[in-house]
Every structure is written in structure tokens, then in C-alpha cells.
Design a protein around this motif. Structure first.
Motif, PDB file in Angstrom:
ATOM      1  N   SER A  96      39.518  24.886  79.691  1.00  0.00           N
ATOM      2  CA  SER A  96      39.238  24.244  78.408  1.00  0.00           C
ATOM      3  C   SER A  96      40.520  24.071  77.599  1.00  0.00           C
ATOM      4  O   SER A  96      41.468  24.851  77.731  1.00  0.00           O
ATOM      5  CB  SER A  96      38.241  25.090  77.606  1.00  0.00           C
ATOM      6  N   ALA A  97      40.533  23.039  76.770  1.00  0.00           N
ATOM      7  CA  ALA A  97      41.694  22.748  75.928  1.00  0.00           C
ATOM      8  C   ALA A  97      41.350  23.031  74.471  1.00  0.00           C
ATOM      9  O   ALA A  97      40.244  22.733  74.008  1.00  0.00           O
ATOM     10  CB  ALA A  97      42.118  21.293  76.097  1.00  0.00           C
ATOM     11  N   TYR A  98      42.314  23.595  73.762  1.00  0.00           N
ATOM     12  CA  TYR A  98      42.152  23.939  72.354  1.00  0.00           C
ATOM     13  C   TYR A  98      43.280  23.305  71.553  1.00  0.00           C
ATOM     14  O   TYR A  98      44.420  23.209  72.026  1.00  0.00           O
ATOM     15  CB  TYR A  98      42.170  25.460  72.163  1.00  0.00           C
ATOM     16  N   LEU A  99      42.959  22.900  70.342  1.00  0.00           N
ATOM     17  CA  LEU A  99      43.970  22.325  69.460  1.00  0.00           C
ATOM     18  C   LEU A  99      44.685  23.458  68.729  1.00  0.00           C
ATOM     19  O   LEU A  99      44.054  24.426  68.294  1.00  0.00           O
ATOM     20  CB  LEU A  99      43.312  21.383  68.456  1.00  0.00           C
ATOM     21  N   THR A 100      45.994  23.337  68.613  1.00  0.00           N
ATOM     22  CA  THR A 100      46.769  24.332  67.891  1.00  0.00           C
ATOM     23  C   THR A 100      47.941  23.639  67.224  1.00  0.00           C
ATOM     24  O   THR A 100      48.115  22.425  67.367  1.00  0.00           O
ATOM     25  CB  THR A 100      47.266  25.453  68.836  1.00  0.00           C
ATOM     26  N   GLU A 101      48.737  24.393  66.490  1.00  0.00           N
ATOM     27  CA  GLU A 101      49.911  23.832  65.834  1.00  0.00           C
ATOM     28  C   GLU A 101      51.064  24.810  65.974  1.00  0.00           C
ATOM     29  O   GLU A 101      50.904  26.008  65.741  1.00  0.00           O
ATOM     30  CB  GLU A 101      49.654  23.537  64.357  1.00  0.00           C
TER      31      GLU A 101
ATOM     32  N   ALA B 200      50.252  19.088  65.474  1.00  0.00           N
ATOM     33  CA  ALA B 200      49.176  19.595  66.325  1.00  0.00           C
ATOM     34  C   ALA B 200      49.327  19.095  67.753  1.00  0.00           C
ATOM     35  O   ALA B 200      49.945  18.059  68.012  1.00  0.00           O
ATOM     36  CB  ALA B 200      47.828  19.168  65.754  1.00  0.00           C
ATOM     37  N   HIS B 201      48.752  19.847  68.694  1.00  0.00           N
ATOM     38  CA  HIS B 201      48.698  19.435  70.081  1.00  0.00           C
ATOM     39  C   HIS B 201      47.688  20.322  70.795  1.00  0.00           C
ATOM     40  O   HIS B 201      47.271  21.356  70.294  1.00  0.00           O
ATOM     41  CB  HIS B 201      50.068  19.529  70.758  1.00  0.00           C
TER      42      HIS B 201
ATOM     43  N   ALA C 116      52.147  35.820  68.791  1.00  0.00           N
ATOM     44  CA  ALA C 116      51.211  36.778  69.386  1.00  0.00           C
ATOM     45  C   ALA C 116      49.760  36.385  69.151  1.00  0.00           C
ATOM     46  O   ALA C 116      48.897  36.628  69.993  1.00  0.00           O
ATOM     47  CB  ALA C 116      51.478  38.174  68.834  1.00  0.00           C
ATOM     48  N   THR C 117      49.484  35.783  68.010  1.00  0.00           N
ATOM     49  CA  THR C 117      48.089  35.441  67.667  1.00  0.00           C
ATOM     50  C   THR C 117      48.004  34.017  67.108  1.00  0.00           C
ATOM     51  O   THR C 117      47.692  33.829  65.926  1.00  0.00           O
ATOM     52  CB  THR C 117      47.514  36.441  66.644  1.00  0.00           C
ATOM     53  N   PRO C 118      48.277  32.999  67.917  1.00  0.00           N
ATOM     54  CA  PRO C 118      48.170  31.621  67.404  1.00  0.00           C
ATOM     55  C   PRO C 118      46.719  31.258  67.113  1.00  0.00           C
ATOM     56  O   PRO C 118      45.793  31.841  67.669  1.00  0.00           O
ATOM     57  CB  PRO C 118      48.728  30.782  68.564  1.00  0.00           C
ATOM     58  N   ARG C 119      46.528  30.285  66.237  1.00  0.00           N
ATOM     59  CA  ARG C 119      45.183  29.826  65.901  1.00  0.00           C
ATOM     60  C   ARG C 119      44.816  28.701  66.846  1.00  0.00           C
ATOM     61  O   ARG C 119      45.490  27.679  66.902  1.00  0.00           O
ATOM     62  CB  ARG C 119      45.121  29.329  64.449  1.00  0.00           C
ATOM     63  N   PHE C 120      43.750  28.890  67.628  1.00  0.00           N
ATOM     64  CA  PHE C 120      43.256  27.878  68.536  1.00  0.00           C
ATOM     65  C   PHE C 120      41.961  27.303  67.985  1.00  0.00           C
ATOM     66  O   PHE C 120      41.052  28.055  67.611  1.00  0.00           O
ATOM     67  CB  PHE C 120      42.994  28.469  69.924  1.00  0.00           C
ATOM     68  N   TYR C 121      41.849  25.980  67.951  1.00  0.00           N
ATOM     69  CA  TYR C 121      40.670  25.314  67.418  1.00  0.00           C
ATOM     70  C   TYR C 121      39.828  24.754  68.553  1.00  0.00           C
ATOM     71  O   TYR C 121      40.305  23.976  69.377  1.00  0.00           O
ATOM     72  CB  TYR C 121      41.068  24.190  66.463  1.00  0.00           C
ATOM     73  N   SER C 122      38.566  25.134  68.586  1.00  0.00           N
ATOM     74  CA  SER C 122      37.605  24.606  69.541  1.00  0.00           C
ATOM     75  C   SER C 122      36.838  23.461  68.892  1.00  0.00           C
ATOM     76  O   SER C 122      36.573  23.502  67.682  1.00  0.00           O
ATOM     77  CB  SER C 122      36.632  25.714  69.960  1.00  0.00           C
TER      78      SER C 122
END
Length: 210
Positions: A131-136, A143-144, A163-169
Motif C-alpha cells: 500500500s502507498a501512503y502520502l507523506t511530506e 507531498a509524495h 523516526a515517526t513520519p506522518r503517513f496519510y491513508s
């Protein structure tokens, strides 16, 4: 199964798209600060099939094949995803972490899955692989999409995402889709604004979903 919505050719930012959905995704990509190219590359797949994906995102090594939620036939996108994924067996030499991504973006309105609304929240899925998640990336400042395979690196500048990036589903419904001026101020054509206003008026008087 509901019938697919007929494509309506639409012009946005000087580019002529085959459908409003594609144009709206261009608006959305602009809002996310993602550079895009539309139907610029002809690819011959291992099966011998010739394929022109809808979008190529050159800075982050990602392809987008845009179709409505009820449109079948993803074989070409899946084959491209399989071919362009990382196949390194030793030290990774891919230009982008994990190889090139191939996504199948669509759209859902907030509370009406599959509805005709061109507003709401962006939805996407991987054509092949995890699965792919959007992050910055804090360094890249745009974003990518990434997968959750470690190490978590920016696909633009290859910096470690932390260490703890924000991933958007897409299921979180936090990424706005096709919001016109609010996403791409100064880049939305007058025709695009008019089409959006006309469709919104039609939606206000018709609650049926596709």
C-alpha cells in the motif's frame, strides 16, 4: 454494479484532459505541490502492450492511472507496477526508494462512496505491491507517496523522513480533492471554475449517487 460515468474532456492549466476526473487530479496534485506530466510517455510493456499512463510525477518517480471507482481493467497499470518496482538483490541502486510506484487514484465524496461529486477527499490504491501512503518530507517541503518499507526515505531528495513520519491513508479522508481555487490558486482556468460551479449546483438539487 453502477455504470462508469462518461468522460467529459476538460481543460485545466493549459492542458486538455480526456476527463474531468483527470483534470481534478491535476488540480489536486498542484495543491499538494507535486510536479506532474500528462500522457507524455509511451511505454511498451513486457507483454507487448503499448501503454500511455495518465500522469508521470518526475520528481518522485510515481505513475498515476486515473479511473473512476467503477471502471475495471487495471491490467496495464498492474503490469507496469510489477516491472518498475525495485528488484535489487544486493545493494539498492534504484533511483527512487522501492523503485517506481504505480498508483490507481480515484475519488470519493466524504459520505457517498462512488458519488458524482468532484469535491471531497482523494482516494488511491497501489496497482502493484504494498500500500502507498502520502507523506511530506521536512527537507523537500512537498507531498509524495511512499510505502511503509524501511528505511523511510523521501522519494524526492532521498533524505531520511525521521523516526515517526506522518503517513496519510486515503481512508482517513484528510487529503482534499479537486477543491479548485483553494488547492491551486492562480492556476485554475475560468472554464474549470464554471464547470465546478455548474456541477455543484446540479449536486445540490440531486442527491442520487452513482
Amino acid at each position: 454494479m453502477p455504470e462508469p460515468i462518461d468522460a467529459v474532456p476538460t481543460t485545466y492549466a493549459g492542458t486538455h484532459f480526456r476527463s474531468r476526473l483527470e483534470a481534478d487530479w491535476a488540480v489536486t496534485l498542484d495543491g499538494l505541490g507535486i510536479l506532474w506530466e500528462y500522457e507524455t510517455r509511451l511505454i511498451v510493456l513486457p507483454s507487448g502492450t503499448q501503454y500511455v499512463p495518465d500522469f508521470w510525477l518526475p520528481e518522485v518517480g510515481t505513475w498515476l492511472e486515473v479511473k473512476g471507482p467503477n471502471t475495471p481493467w487495471w491490467e496495464k497499470a498492474t503490469e507496469l507496477g510489477k516491472v518498475r518496482a525495485c528488484h535489487c538483490t544486493g545493494a539498492r541502486s534504484c533511483r527512487w526508494p522501492g523503485g517506481q510506484l504505480v498508483l490507481r487514484p480515484s475519488q470519493r465524496s466524504p459520505n457517498q462512496p462512488g458519488s458524482r461529486a468532484r469535491y471531497g477527499h482523494a482516494w488511491w490504491g497501489a496497482a502493484y505491491g504494498p500500500s502507498a501512503y502520502l507523506t511530506e518530507c521536512p527537507s523537500y517541503a512537498r507531498a509524495h507517496w511512499v510505502t511503509l518499507r524501511r528505511p523511510w526515505r523521501c522519494r524526492g531528495c532521498r533524505a531520511i523522513l525521521g523516526a515517526t513520519p506522518r503517513f496519510y491513508s486515503p481512508a482517513e479522508q484528510l487529503i482534499q480533492f479537486g477543491e479548485g481555487d483553494s488547492l491551486a490558486s492562480g492556476h485554475v482556468d475560468e472554464d474549470m471554475r464554471r464547470l465546478a460551479e455548474e456541477e455543484q449546483l446540479a449536486e445540490d438539487g440531486d442527491d442520487d449517487s452513482w
